[in-house]
Enzyme design. Structure first.
Site, PDB file in Angstrom:
ATOM      1  N   ARG A  49       0.900  -1.078  -0.046  1.00  0.00           N
ATOM      2  CA  ARG A  49      -0.061   0.058   0.057  1.00  0.00           C
ATOM      3  C   ARG A  49       0.777   1.172  -0.035  1.00  0.00           C
ATOM      4  O   ARG A  49       1.852   1.439   0.868  1.00  0.00           O
ATOM      5  CB  ARG A  49      -0.989  -0.145   1.192  1.00  0.00           C
ATOM      6  N   ASP A  51       0.952   5.495   0.419  1.00  0.00           N
ATOM      7  CA  ASP A  51      -0.099   6.512   1.000  1.00  0.00           C
ATOM      8  C   ASP A  51      -0.329   7.765  -0.126  1.00  0.00           C
ATOM      9  O   ASP A  51      -0.026   7.496  -1.144  1.00  0.00           O
ATOM     10  CB  ASP A  51       0.849   7.270   2.093  1.00  0.00           C
ATOM     11  N   TYR A 109      12.554   1.818  -2.767  1.00  0.00           N
ATOM     12  CA  TYR A 109      11.935   3.111  -2.840  1.00  0.00           C
ATOM     13  C   TYR A 109      13.168   4.059  -3.303  1.00  0.00           C
ATOM     14  O   TYR A 109      14.309   3.938  -2.990  1.00  0.00           O
ATOM     15  CB  TYR A 109      11.341   3.568  -1.846  1.00  0.00           C
ATOM     16  N   ARG A 194       9.615   8.132   4.438  1.00  0.00           N
ATOM     17  CA  ARG A 194       9.358   9.456   4.666  1.00  0.00           C
ATOM     18  C   ARG A 194      10.096   9.880   6.090  1.00  0.00           C
ATOM     19  O   ARG A 194      10.716  10.936   6.054  1.00  0.00           O
ATOM     20  CB  ARG A 194       8.055   9.917   4.415  1.00  0.00           C
TER      21      ARG A 194
END
Length: 251
Positions: A49, A51, A109, A194
């Site tokens: 998932r 965000d 990422y 993040r």
């Protein structure tokens, strides 16, 4: 039969990947397109998932359907039907029981930031005006590889059973105008990347020493880590699977 669909999306218009009752998501749009073209209500299961506002350069989802005679044609029709910010790269039959989330062995990422205001990167990267020390940020990033418990970088009140992640690479490099942070692990916690980037930026700006990363991780306290950087700079770039997943004969 089970199929993996590989796709990418620019996340600005979406409230993340996963279906939600009162917000548009990538999963909802993809399911609606598949349902229309296959003339049957379709449900897809994603590799993870993302965000709200996060992008994916490579994402996978699986769905079950009868034999598809021309998958290239289905890919073409899907891309014609989907909005411009979602693109399908391919559909492949996989082993029975293969699962895009549980069978994934590694995810990568990238986080993009820019040091100068650039209208062409405004929606793609986080603008940081402060002076940053790349070497110190990489020194701190390397410490991540020594640990497995990353509760300090996890979103509060999450329902995960473990905060353990096997981080396999974490480093910064400069690519023309962009500063790019790359991190690879077997799994990630919600908001983890993040929060990691926010903490590394504190190091780069001199608010923390690289060695302070150890104290942050040991604290297991989200309040000790840096602030979460904006979603618009975050990209899921790769999801890896063992080769047997793609061998439908072993299903």
């Amino acid at each position: 039969m089970r199929y993996f669909i590989q796709f990418s999306y620019f996340g600005k218009a979406y409230h993340g990947w996963q279906n939600q009752p009162n917000a548009i998501t990538v999963q909802e749009v993809l399911e609606k397109a598949l349902s229309t073209l296959l003339r049957e209500k379709m449900e897809v299961v994603g590799a993870g998932r993302t965000d709200a506002g996060v992008h994916a350069r490579q994402m996978f989802a699986h769905f079950d359907f009868e034999p598809i005679s021309d998958m290239d044609d289905l890919v073409y029709r899907l891309n014609a039907f989907l909005p411009d910010d979602i693109a399908v790269q391919g559909i492949q039959q996989v082993a029975d029981g293969a699962h895009t989330r549980f069978d994934a062995v590694e995810r990568t990422y990238e986080y993009w930031l820019v040091k100068e205001k650039d209208p062409f990167l405004f929606d793609h990267a986080h603008f940081v005006k402060h002076t940053l020390d790349l070497d110190l940020m990489n020194e701190a990033a390397k410490i991540l590889l020594e640990y497995t418990d990353f509760e300090c970088f996890s979103k509060s009140n999450t329902d995960v059973k473990t905060f353990n992640c096997d981080v396999r690479e974490a480093y910064w490099k400069i690519e023309e105008k962009k500063w790019v942070f790359t991190i690879t692990a077997d799994r990630f916690l919600r908001n983890m990347v993040r929060a990691v980037v926010g903490t590394l930026l504190d190091v780069g700006m001199g608010k923390m020493l690289p060695e302070d990363m150890r104290k942050v991780i040991a604290s297991k306290d989200r309040g000790e880590a840096g602030v979460s950087v904006p979603a618009k700079g975050l990209y899921l770039t790769k999801v890896s699977y063992p080769k047997e997943v793609f061998d439908e004969q072993k299903g």
